[in-house]
Design an enzyme around this catalytic site. Structure first.
Site, short mmCIF file in Angstrom:
data_model
loop_
_atom_site.label_atom_id
_atom_site.label_comp_id
_atom_site.label_asym_id
_atom_site.label_seq_id
_atom_site.Cartn_x
_atom_site.Cartn_y
_atom_site.Cartn_z
CE1 TYR A 119 0.61 0.37 4.46
CE2 TYR A 119 -1.54 -0.26 4.84
CZ TYR A 119 -0.35 -0.19 5.32
OH TYR A 119 -0.32 0.06 6.71
CD GLU A 120 -0.53 5.59 1.40
OE1 GLU A 120 -1.44 5.38 1.89
OE2 GLU A 120 -0.08 6.45 0.71
N GLY A 121 1.47 2.86 -2.61
CA GLY A 121 2.55 2.56 -3.81
C GLY A 121 3.21 1.41 -3.63
CD GLN A 150 6.76 3.96 -2.71
OE1 GLN A 150 7.63 5.05 -2.38
NE2 GLN A 150 5.64 3.97 -2.49
#
Lengths: 569, 569
Positions: free
Chosen positions: B427-429, B434
């Site tokens: 999650y969050e990319g 990243q």
């Protein structure tokens, strides 16, 4: 979720990578013709696809449970088990004298792997039975053999291994379960065993427990351990299950994965048992069973890796997200996704080849009695187990990652693979134990078995140098580095020096072996084939890890043991 | 299971590794004296140990559930949440104008990390709120700020991020949720969002959803996306929760881990929302929130790694098995167990130092407005996120392995760490996203920010060469190799060339940074200290992995994309 048995890959590896023709060229295994092999793999594959794979989620969602002392297995597991038994897949390699097929362990290894990929938690039961069959074939009296082997071989009865006690896990020698002779040839077995896979079931007519225990006055440690057959129901004179024995399932464990496999705490309260092998010969008999099981557990890791590869590839071909760099619209067109899928497939091939090469060595040792083959089999077994299961974990984890957010949601099944496979790095001897076995006992020949393997790797790299220099050169160099690391290991008299780097050494050895088999495959198929593309990926991108592993492997114990518990807090 | 807040480690890293004195030397953060810092870390640490850590198992065993449309949180989570809110731990770094402490992000990063280690699934809620606070501080109108910020800062209301839709995950630009202007300054928001962490709760008075949506006629892709505040209850004129908004939780996901955190499918049916920032400025505002959250998620990985270290060490000190090589009777005396514990601790230190160095850069950018600091923060953020979460996964997995068979049993808690932390790599990319951000956008400065970091690593290695040559030399060499890999990346005009090796490049960068911080720690404490022993372990045994990663990173796209889907089948 659909599972497709990777029959073509087994066939290719048998023919072009691990040289199964050596096995089928022996008198003992002459019956295993290419036609028979194709029929076996095809039929077993169909069963895995059609009968076992649909049970995978059911076993996870509806775990085996204990009801009033009776284990109730997951929905559909009874039918799945019967399909395995009726197909003869419990006993591919078992002696025909008791109903087995008498085929090579190589074939059994492939079939076990595909059953694991289809439904690991169910496959564990016949895997345990296979180990028991082999232990009985080697160590049991004719009387025991006649009663038990036909039933185990047919799958009517299931077998278990009872080693671990709460305070005696990796240190089997610490176990306390007692066996007292009853004067009638039987023994009263008393004690508690934990982590007993498939300790009971509601499918088979009987459950046969092989139990490690101590005779009165037996010496401490492993020398005082004997092996006993302790059946759930004591066979009557006709060999049918009779009186219930004094044993019971105390509880089942709540585990991270493998929910369909009941993991039991077993209590033996003066249960009747019969000695298998000699007094004090328990460990020897157990090792027969464990070596078989260790290769089998390596195959479990590989089977799950295969299933995870397939699941991730199917998702990556279907899921559309962002602009793809390739011709495909789906995420497989993204380079990073393709990289993950390539790692998964390349590692699975490497681990599978190692396991099948180990199986070929086992078959050759059986067929020819050659000590070289036996030494090779012994050397490759811990690598097949630990590298196979590490591959299973790593590939399953990558499979989750390919699924993105959906990977964390249980319904895709990707997460289940990573949960189920986790135990394979632990049971049948943790991977740390495997690695210590490798750098300890398995180098006690002065490195002869290892050197023979390294010689082969280098010879093959030299033979490939003209045709595929960009692949051959790094493989040759990595083998040389590995030889140096092995020589470093041999030079350490103090075992702790070896043990501190044992796992990295094993992983480095596996990486190099994997490169060797990839190169063999590429050479067999030629420069335009997919095997060459996969080998190039592995050798250029994954093989460099071997140098990192071997640097770690040969750094010695001082820098590890110098770190006190307080340093690590 | 007990959790001990690693306050001493934060203090050491602040003082001797990442140079927090630069931050506290600025006017903006002059209040963050050593005494205040010690008080903050001490108090937050106590809450983590005494209040949050006991909730860890409860959240797993009794997941949040949906009852008649209302989310019921896990037992004890309400009390845990209130302790976080009342301690002010939601808003350490928030603007004092709205009740925040106005302290450095560095301190918030440490506190967030320890809350994650104590109870990840609960900590995720205040982490989301923190991101929302930062987005509002930067982009909201004064009116919105006045209504929402005091409530979010106090923790009376919680914040969520609503980005993902079923067909729009990593590709946020594909989202379809609509926002239609109502003529009164508000918008009617309609659409379905998935994977909404803490999408609802029964603890806070209100839940504030930041929702990405499209205005009528907005262009396709990310340029057409705007950000809206859509509260569960519409604030009345006094700023208290009023009328229920037209939104609901459709369902909660059944996940691999993080069971205490309700992951919701959210339905917005013409719900009233208010624009945050400019029309079409949704991605810009979202990135404010995401950069904060990315560092926070890296910290989640590190927090779980810390907890896994502690749990494994406690088990290894207590469990007796076999003959130990060390003075201890327990398994920590075995070299292979010690090796695993050392890897866990050394990697946790490396990842923690990277995250805190990133936080220091954020603080310096805020305090000084320096573009160099902002560029450094931007460069380190994806590394902190991906290396931190990879470390979390790897350390948690080793923690399971240290426990042997008990690691597979849920009651030890070791397995829960590995399940919970798994999502942080997604999650969050995803970590792939990243890494692509790192080799793409974050190298658009021609490698200036990266080169500045590499210069520092080499300068420090040169300074250490006289005193600790056996540590300094490999670090210097690894930095040189990394520089070459970075130059290779910069030379690739075609992004796919970079993306094929993006993850290995990021991991290689993380490994080298970790070595740099280990060397800094060793130099600060001197040759006889534990920091030197740990640095020696890391640099000699783990740093060599960087070469393997960088070989992979620079192998290019051709060999990856040449593998067709059929090749990977």
């Amino acid at each position: 979720m659909t599972y497709r048995a990777p029959v073509e890959d087994y066939q290719f590896i048998f023919d072009h990578v691990v040289g199964l023709e050596q096995v089928t060229g022996t008198e003992r295994f002459a019956e295993a013709t290419p036609d028979l092999r194709a029929a076996i793999l095809g039929e077993a594959g169909r069963m895995c696809e059609e009968v076992l794979a649909p049970l995978q989620r059911a076993g996870d969602l509806t775990p085996a449970r204990l009801e009033n002392g009776v284990v109730r297995t997951s929905p559909g597991f009874a039918e799945g088990y019967r399909a395995i038994a009726e197909g003869g897949w419990v006993s591919i390699a078992a002696d025909p004298a008791h109903g087995g097929m008498g085929l090579p362990a190589s074939l059994a290894t492939a079939v076990n792997e595909m059953m694991s990929g289809a439904c690991l938690s169910l496959q564990l039961s016949p895997l345990m039975t296979q180990g028991q069959i082999e232990a009985l074939e080697h160590h049991a009296s004719d009387e025991i053999k006649e009663v038990y082997l036909p039933k185990l071989v047919s799958g009517d009865w299931a077998g278990t291994m009872n080693l671990t006690e709460a305070h005696a896990g990796s240190d089997v020698g610490a176990l306390r379960t007692k066996a007292e002779p009853q004067g009638d040839g039987s023994y009263a077995v008393t004690g508690q065993k934990i982590f007993i896979s498939w300790g009971d079931n509601d499918i088979t007519e009987n459950v046969c427990h092989l139990v490690l225990a101590r005779l009165p006055g037996a010496p401490e440690g492993t020398k005082g351990i004997s092996l006993f057959m302790v059946p759930k129901y004591i066979p009557d004179e006709a060999g049918n299950p009779g009186q219930a024995n004094d044993l019971r399932v105390v509880s089942l464990e709540h585990k991270l994965g493998l929910h369909g496999s009941p993991t039991a705490v077993m209590q033996f309260d003066g249960a009747r048992g019969w000695l298998i092998g000699e007094e004090g010969g328990g460990m020897k008999a157990m090792f027969t069973m464990m070596n078989n099981a260790r290769l089998g557990v390596g195959g479990q890791g590989i089977g799950v890796a295969e299933a995870a590869c397939q699941t991730a590839l199917a998702y990556a071909e279907e899921r559309v997200q962002g602009r793809s760099a390739g011709p495909e619209k789906a995420i497989i067109g993204h380079a990073d996704v393709r990289r993950m899928l390539a790692e998964m497939r390349a590692d699975t091939f490497a681990a599978r080849s190692i396991a099948l090469a180990c199986a070929v060595a086992i078959d050759m040792a059986h067929a020819t009695g050659g000590a070289d083959w036996a030494a090779r089999a012994a050397f490759l077994t811990p690598i097949a187990k630990a590298f196979g299961t590490e591959t299973g974990m790593r590939v399953a984890e990558l499979g989750v990652q390919v699924h993105g957010g959906m990977g964390f949601i249980e319904e895709t099944g990707a997460a289940q693979y990573s949960r189920d496979v986790r135990v394979t790095a632990i049971y049948e001897g943790t991977n740390g134990i495997q690695a210590m076995d490798l750098v300890g006992r398995k180098l006690m020949d002065g490195g002869e078995a290892a050197a023979a393997i390294l010689d082969e790797i280098e010879a093959q790299a030299e033979a490939a140098r003209a045709e595929m220099p960009e692949l051959a050169e790094p493989v040759w160099q990595a083998a040389e580095n590995l030889r140096e690391a092995m020589e470093w290991m041999l030079a350490q008299g103090e075992m702790t020096e070896r043990f501190a780097g044992a796992v990295p050494f094993l992983m480095g050895f596996g990486r190099v072996l994997g490169a060797h088999y990839h190169l063999s495959a590429a050479m067999a198929e030629g420069e335009e084939g997919k095997r060459h593309r996969l080998a190039r990926f592995y050798i250029r991108r994954l093989l460099p890890q071997s140098a990192a592993y071997l640097a770690h492997a040969t750094a010695g114990a001082e820098g590890v043991m110098a770190l006190s518990p307080d340093d690590l807090r």
